[in-house]
Enzyme design. Sequence first.
Site, mmCIF file in Angstrom:
data_model
loop_
_atom_site.group_PDB
_atom_site.id
_atom_site.type_symbol
_atom_site.label_atom_id
_atom_site.label_comp_id
_atom_site.label_asym_id
_atom_site.label_seq_id
_atom_site.Cartn_x
_atom_site.Cartn_y
_atom_site.Cartn_z
ATOM 1 N N LYS A 110 0.831 -1.215 0.000
ATOM 2 C CA LYS A 110 0.000 0.000 0.000
ATOM 3 C C LYS A 110 0.862 1.260 0.000
ATOM 4 C CE LYS A 110 0.472 0.912 4.651
ATOM 5 N NZ LYS A 110 0.836 2.174 5.334
ATOM 6 N N ARG A 112 3.036 9.945 4.265
ATOM 7 C CA ARG A 112 4.346 10.377 3.779
ATOM 8 C C ARG A 112 4.641 9.808 2.393
ATOM 9 N NH1 ARG A 112 7.462 7.533 8.700
ATOM 10 N NH2 ARG A 112 5.616 8.381 9.704
#
Length: 345
Positions: A208, A272
């Site tokens: 992911k 991030r």
Amino acid sequence: MAKKKTNTESNPKKSKNDIAVGVVGSGSFATAIVKMLVENCKTVHWCVRNEYVKGAIEQRGHNPTYLTAVNFNLKNLKLTTDINELVSACETIVLATPSIYLSDTLDKMTCDYKNKIFVSAIKGIIPKVNDVVAHYLRDEFKIGFRNQAVIAGPCHAEEVAMERLSYLTIATVEDETSEKLVNIFNSEFIKVHSSKDILGNEYSAILKNIFAIGAGIASGLGYGDNFTAVFVSNAIREMETFLEAIYEAPRDVNESAYLGDLLVTAYSLFSRNRNLGNLIGKGYTVKSAIQSMNMVAEGYYAADSIYKTSKDKGLKLPIVDTIYGILYEGKNAEKQFKKLTTKLN
């Protein structure tokens, strides 16, 4: 939505657990895990990066760099910079360092760690062995799967800091270990589910991050929500293809640990990996985008390993191929995504 607060002092209504638990790492997710654990444990051992971080927490009551709004009651913490001190004192050890630093940390471990439970909250590939944490612990340290667990999301550290309701999945093969871990993590703002799919949860957390970089690139290039929805629906199918090729298990990729974690990482501004992709989409070089971030984007390091594994197994994963080409072969993001649009459905 749970009430927002940042003080993690004792809840007088709750009897706390005496379990000896420790956390290794001092980044944002490690700090969030410490916050989760102090809700239920009388003492949390915390091995931080260096003496500066240790001294700052002891003096100010919060991490000086990450999640600085989270204030800890120092009576709940035992801080150290010595991995052996922490492992010797604890029966359960949560590993929450970036994957690129784990081997340097554990190579210093000389104490007896037999029969300890090691819980990985790391969502990346260990560069030293080009493999996941579960295999690294098994092969390098002879820590079998019965003494391992994996923490999966969807759970951003920043929302844990604000005590926004979040969900964890804890994967372990031992029912007794699962029950113990659920008890020490579950709280008013953390809901925990159990799983036995250790490798599936670990690989999905890695995948992911790669897909989130792609979602960020798309955003930086100006693609909208319609495209991102199609991108993510294709990504979950690629995830399923990869997981089944690596380790067949009775899993449902539509569950929160798989699809839910993918969704939050692909869409959230806290992500991030998405932020790294967004910078690349806006024209930053890969190197400059990485250097501009103060946190590790695990998807960058994982993309190389996942791409090579997929090729070894003869898998067709156009999103993984596209992200790898941009990150490691210097291919133009705009041109590569234009080609990718013809392969998605």
